[in-house]
Design a protein around this motif. Structure first.
Motif, mmCIF file in Angstrom:
data_model
loop_
_atom_site.group_PDB
_atom_site.id
_atom_site.type_symbol
_atom_site.label_atom_id
_atom_site.label_comp_id
_atom_site.label_asym_id
_atom_site.label_seq_id
_atom_site.Cartn_x
_atom_site.Cartn_y
_atom_site.Cartn_z
ATOM 1 N N PRO A 139 0.816 -1.208 0.000
ATOM 2 C CA PRO A 139 0.000 0.000 0.000
ATOM 3 C C PRO A 139 0.854 1.265 0.000
ATOM 4 C CG PRO A 139 0.241 -0.747 2.230
ATOM 5 C CD PRO A 139 1.037 -1.706 1.368
ATOM 6 N N LEU A 140 0.208 2.387 -0.235
ATOM 7 C CA LEU A 140 0.885 3.666 -0.056
ATOM 8 C C LEU A 140 0.814 4.128 1.391
ATOM 9 C CD1 LEU A 140 -0.112 5.739 -3.237
ATOM 10 C CD2 LEU A 140 2.161 4.924 -2.596
ATOM 11 N N THR A 141 -0.230 3.743 2.088
ATOM 12 C CA THR A 141 -0.366 4.071 3.507
ATOM 13 C C THR A 141 -0.661 2.787 4.285
ATOM 14 O OG1 THR A 141 -2.753 4.505 3.350
ATOM 15 C CG2 THR A 141 -1.266 6.361 2.979
ATOM 16 N N HIS A 142 -0.243 2.797 5.531
ATOM 17 C CA HIS A 142 -0.450 1.641 6.412
ATOM 18 C C HIS A 142 -0.355 2.182 7.830
ATOM 19 C CE1 HIS A 142 0.242 -2.094 8.557
ATOM 20 N NE2 HIS A 142 0.079 -2.804 7.441
ATOM 21 N N ARG A 143 -1.308 1.857 8.664
ATOM 22 C CA ARG A 143 -1.320 2.506 9.984
ATOM 23 C C ARG A 143 -0.114 2.161 10.843
ATOM 24 N NH1 ARG A 143 -6.473 -0.259 13.096
ATOM 25 N NH2 ARG A 143 -5.818 -2.447 12.969
ATOM 26 N N ASP A 144 0.606 1.082 10.499
ATOM 27 C CA ASP A 144 1.813 0.744 11.240
ATOM 28 C C ASP A 144 3.072 1.367 10.647
ATOM 29 O OD1 ASP A 144 0.371 -0.841 13.010
ATOM 30 O OD2 ASP A 144 0.650 -2.661 11.810
ATOM 31 N N HIS A 145 2.992 1.848 9.412
ATOM 32 C CA HIS A 145 4.209 2.293 8.727
ATOM 33 C C HIS A 145 4.131 3.691 8.119
ATOM 34 C CE1 HIS A 145 5.729 -1.745 9.183
ATOM 35 N NE2 HIS A 145 4.706 -2.250 8.494
ATOM 36 N N ALA A 146 2.985 4.106 7.657
ATOM 37 C CA ALA A 146 2.896 5.408 6.979
ATOM 38 C C ALA A 146 1.535 6.035 7.225
ATOM 39 C CB ALA A 146 3.127 5.237 5.477
ATOM 40 N N GLN A 147 1.564 7.255 7.749
ATOM 41 C CA GLN A 147 0.330 7.966 8.069
ATOM 42 C C GLN A 147 -0.128 8.886 6.943
ATOM 43 O OE1 GLN A 147 -1.261 7.122 11.007
ATOM 44 N NE2 GLN A 147 0.387 5.619 10.939
ATOM 45 N N GLY A 148 0.621 8.931 5.861
ATOM 46 C CA GLY A 148 0.248 9.800 4.741
ATOM 47 C C GLY A 148 1.156 9.559 3.560
ATOM 48 N N VAL A 149 0.887 10.255 2.485
ATOM 49 C CA VAL A 149 1.656 10.080 1.257
ATOM 50 C C VAL A 149 1.853 11.439 0.590
ATOM 51 C CG1 VAL A 149 -0.452 9.564 -0.061
ATOM 52 C CG2 VAL A 149 1.762 8.846 -0.958
ATOM 53 N N VAL A 150 3.017 11.626 -0.007
ATOM 54 C CA VAL A 150 3.339 12.853 -0.722
ATOM 55 C C VAL A 150 3.653 12.503 -2.177
ATOM 56 C CG1 VAL A 150 4.955 14.786 -0.942
ATOM 57 C CG2 VAL A 150 4.271 13.981 1.335
ATOM 58 N N PHE A 151 2.947 13.145 -3.103
ATOM 59 C CA PHE A 151 3.251 13.016 -4.521
ATOM 60 C C PHE A 151 4.107 14.212 -4.921
ATOM 61 C CE2 PHE A 151 -0.861 10.833 -4.076
ATOM 62 C CZ PHE A 151 -0.559 9.607 -4.653
ATOM 63 N N VAL A 152 5.261 13.961 -5.510
ATOM 64 C CA VAL A 152 6.185 15.049 -5.843
ATOM 65 C C VAL A 152 6.863 14.750 -7.172
ATOM 66 C CG1 VAL A 152 8.062 13.966 -4.510
ATOM 67 C CG2 VAL A 152 8.120 16.433 -4.954
ATOM 68 N N THR A 153 7.150 15.777 -7.919
ATOM 69 C CA THR A 153 7.843 15.596 -9.187
ATOM 70 C C THR A 153 9.348 15.722 -9.012
ATOM 71 O OG1 THR A 153 8.135 16.435 -11.442
ATOM 72 C CG2 THR A 153 7.523 18.041 -9.772
#
Length: 268
Positions: A139-153
């Protein structure tokens, strides 16, 4: 003030996201828009099978290539084509890879259409960053590993008014580390060495990374590595654009599955 009133626009315009490549990932709304179009302005990364399957036989298809690192149709010319076709009464679809509003210049096109007195509809598509990690089973997010995601160029804008390096990678890395964010970097393969060096100022070298080329297509290729080997991993695996770089702890399960202790084996 608008350059023309909306009444001057006899036709219509829709910005459609074609998704990452697999025709089966199109939304129903996207299919309906493509089928109704009399003029399609199509980006390079749109699968030809989408046009073969859904475009009208009598539709005028104009390929307006937009691909990082390659010769591209000038954006201003594309916008003039869209406006002219709408005013001539055509049902125009601007067909873009991924999603029109995620690094697809959809915002610029909507602004120019509105200045010309033309309102348009936008149909979202699955963006390559999401399709890339999904194809790896993570996944892009996972409550144990990532609380959010950033899309950047990773591809800086060039020309008048462009910043030398518009992305503060060091600040972004520090924020990603402290806030537990996944980074999804588009158009970053050419600048992978610079991105790696800058991100290492805020993220550990063993932060897992995946790079996915041609996400969702039969010729998809990928490499799983760590941040301190990002550039080396891309070179050794022969990954090229178009590709998405994903950085973050959501990939730890993937890294454990495909990487030995020395981190030198790559999945393709």
């Amino acid at each position: 003030m608008n350059k023309a009133t909306s009444s001057s626009a006899a036709g219509s315009c829709t910005l459609v996201g074609a998704g990452p490549g697999d025709p089966e990932l199109l939304t129903l709304k996207a299919v309906k828009a493509i089928q109704a179009a009399t003029v399609l302005l199509v980006d390079d990364l749109v699968s030809e099978s989408i046009l073969a399957s859904y475009a009208r036989p009598d539709a005028r298809i104009v390929h307006v290539g937009k691909r990082g690192g390659c010769k591209s149709t000038p954006q201003a010319f594309i916008e003039r084509l869209m406006i002219t076709a709408v005013r001539e009464g055509e049902t125009v679809v601007r067909l873009k890879g991924g999603d029109p509003f995620i690094f697809g210049r959809g915002g610029e096109e909507v602004e120019h259409l509105r200045e010309a007195g033309i309102e348009c509809t936008v149909v979202n598509g699955i963006t390559a960053g999401l399709a890339a990690v999904t194809s790896l089973g993570v996944p892009l997010t996972h409550r144990d590993h990532a609380q959010g995601v950033v899309f950047v160029t990773g591809h800086a804008r060039t020309g008048a008014g462009a910043a030398e390096d518009p992305t503060d990678w060091r600040a972004l890395a520090a924020t990603a580390h402290s806030a537990r964010l996944t980074l999804v970097i588009y158009m970053g393969v050419a600048g992978a060495g610079h991105i790696e060096r800058e991100l290492l100022h805020g993220l550990p070298g063993d932060t897992p990374v995946a790079v996915v080329q041609h996400a969702s297509l039969p010729n998809q290729r990928q490499v799983a590595t760590t941040l301190d080997r990002l550039q080396a991993g891309i070179a050794e695996a022969g990954i090229a654009s178009p590709a998405v770089i994903v950085v973050g702890d959501v990939l730890r399960g993937l890294a454990a599955a495909v990487l030995p202790a020395d981190g030198n084996r790559f999945g393709t």
